[in-house]
Design an enzyme around this catalytic site. Sequence first.
Site, PDB file in Angstrom:
ATOM      1  N   SER A   1       4.536   6.971   2.500  1.00  0.00           N
ATOM      2  CA  SER A   1       5.134   5.692   2.897  1.00  0.00           C
ATOM      3  C   SER A   1       4.604   4.579   2.003  1.00  0.00           C
ATOM      4  O   SER A   1       3.407   4.538   1.708  1.00  0.00           O
ATOM      5  CB  SER A   1       4.750   5.328   4.342  1.00  0.00           C
ATOM      6  OG  SER A   1       4.965   6.391   5.237  1.00  0.00           O
TER       7      SER A   1
ATOM      8  N   HIS B   1       0.673   5.248   1.304  1.00  0.00           N
ATOM      9  CA  HIS B   1      -0.130   6.081   2.206  1.00  0.00           C
ATOM     10  C   HIS B   1       0.505   7.470   2.289  1.00  0.00           C
ATOM     11  O   HIS B   1       1.725   7.587   2.401  1.00  0.00           O
ATOM     12  CB  HIS B   1      -0.179   5.434   3.596  1.00  0.00           C
ATOM     13  CG  HIS B   1      -1.008   6.208   4.569  1.00  0.00           C
ATOM     14  ND1 HIS B   1      -2.387   6.189   4.550  1.00  0.00           N
ATOM     15  CD2 HIS B   1      -0.658   7.056   5.573  1.00  0.00           C
ATOM     16  CE1 HIS B   1      -2.849   6.977   5.498  1.00  0.00           C
ATOM     17  NE2 HIS B   1      -1.820   7.517   6.138  1.00  0.00           N
TER      18      HIS B   1
ATOM     19  N   ASP C   1      -3.189   0.805   7.996  1.00  0.00           N
ATOM     20  CA  ASP C   1      -2.007   1.650   7.769  1.00  0.00           C
ATOM     21  C   ASP C   1      -0.891   1.339   8.776  1.00  0.00           C
ATOM     22  O   ASP C   1      -0.066   2.204   9.084  1.00  0.00           O
ATOM     23  CB  ASP C   1      -2.373   3.147   7.839  1.00  0.00           C
ATOM     24  CG  ASP C   1      -3.377   3.544   6.772  1.00  0.00           C
ATOM     25  OD1 ASP C   1      -3.345   2.945   5.680  1.00  0.00           O
ATOM     26  OD2 ASP C   1      -4.187   4.460   7.036  1.00  0.00           O
TER      27      ASP C   1
ATOM     28  N   ASN D   1       0.854  -1.197   0.000  1.00  0.00           N
ATOM     29  CA  ASN D   1       0.000   0.000   0.000  1.00  0.00           C
ATOM     30  C   ASN D   1       0.880   1.233   0.000  1.00  0.00           C
ATOM     31  O   ASN D   1       2.012   1.196   0.485  1.00  0.00           O
ATOM     32  CB  ASN D   1      -0.883   0.010   1.256  1.00  0.00           C
ATOM     33  CG  ASN D   1      -1.838   1.191   1.285  1.00  0.00           C
ATOM     34  OD1 ASN D   1      -2.420   1.547   0.264  1.00  0.00           O
ATOM     35  ND2 ASN D   1      -1.989   1.821   2.440  1.00  0.00           N
TER      36      ASN D   1
HETATM   37  C1  GAR Z   1      -2.779   8.810  -2.783  1.00  0.00           C
HETATM   38  O1  GAR Z   1      -2.357  10.011  -2.179  1.00  0.00           O
HETATM   39  C2  GAR Z   1      -2.570   7.644  -1.846  1.00  0.00           C
HETATM   40  O2  GAR Z   1      -1.421   7.757  -1.047  1.00  0.00           O
HETATM   41  C3  GAR Z   1      -3.817   7.737  -1.000  1.00  0.00           C
HETATM   42  O3  GAR Z   1      -4.833   8.044  -1.896  1.00  0.00           O
HETATM   43  C4  GAR Z   1      -4.287   8.807  -2.975  1.00  0.00           C
HETATM   44  C5  GAR Z   1      -4.686   8.132  -4.263  1.00  0.00           C
HETATM   45  O4  GAR Z   1      -4.302   8.914  -5.366  1.00  0.00           O
HETATM   46  N1  GAR Z   1      -4.056   6.515  -0.310  1.00  0.00           N
HETATM   47  C6  GAR Z   1      -4.549   6.465   0.926  1.00  0.00           C
HETATM   48  O5  GAR Z   1      -4.867   7.436   1.554  1.00  0.00           O
HETATM   49  C7  GAR Z   1      -4.674   5.059   1.493  1.00  0.00           C
HETATM   50  N2  GAR Z   1      -4.741   5.091   2.919  1.00  0.00           N
HETATM   51  P1  GAR Z   1      -4.276   8.279  -6.802  1.00  0.00           P
HETATM   52  O6  GAR Z   1      -5.628   7.603  -7.013  1.00  0.00           O
HETATM   53  O7  GAR Z   1      -4.087   9.458  -7.713  1.00  0.00           O
HETATM   54  O8  GAR Z   1      -3.144   7.294  -6.873  1.00  0.00           O
END
Ligand code: GAR
Length: 219
Positions: free
Chosen positions: A140, A113, A149, A111
């Site tokens: 991360s 985050h 997480d 994942n």
């Molecule tokens: C990213 O910032 C990712 O780190 C976050 O969602 C966004 C997705 O963007 N993920 C989380 O918060 C998971 N806990 P994307 O769809 O443009 O890749």
Amino acid sequence: MSDDQRLRVVALISGSGSNLQALLDAQSAGLPMQCVAVISNRGDAKGLDRAHHHDIPTAVLNHRDYPDRDTYDAALRHLVDGYEPELVVLAGFMRILTPAFVNHYRGRMLNIHPSLLPKFRGLHTHQRALDAGETEHGASVHFVTAELDGGPVILHARVPVQPDDDATSLAARVLQQEHQIYPTVVRWFAQGRLRLGEDGQVWLDDAPLQPSCSDDRAQ
Ligand code: GAR
């Protein structure tokens, strides 16, 4: 490299899919992975268009069609396993996963985050970092465990907080870094250099890994 030598990857998304795009761009540039499917829990996820653009099979499994989390995750597992992935990447998949699902993919699910874990698990990480007066924020990549997480961190990307930052500007700079570190970690995994030990320790090149900033580490 032929398809069967490349790491079979299934990506789970919920939204924009910019991290998925970074992985697909890296794949096009030689990262030895083959994204064999992109699965979303939302039919309107923009990331599905990105997958179509790369001729990657997609599927939508809407959580609203299932009575509870256990039933949804069982169906998701069945769907994912049909693609026979060697690695599952969560790329903005905004679902809490059941322990049964997570344990099934132990050591082969990553994942990303948007915080320097263990700081700021959960949502609204950028605003919470600003509210806490952090001078440094980031992202991360970690192995997924049953703790939300909470799985062991593999790589951090650090981003200085600027005095005039708001959550939007900070998020944009963190996202840029996300697009660097996720392909890096997937590359390590694809090269057989990265693994999760039985004791929960991350190993890179047969040495225990201490979480580190992307700047510190060679590709
Ligand atoms: C990213 O910032 C990712 O780190 C976050 O969602 C966004 C997705 O963007 N993920 C989380 O918060 C998971 N806990 P994307 O769809 O443009 O890749």
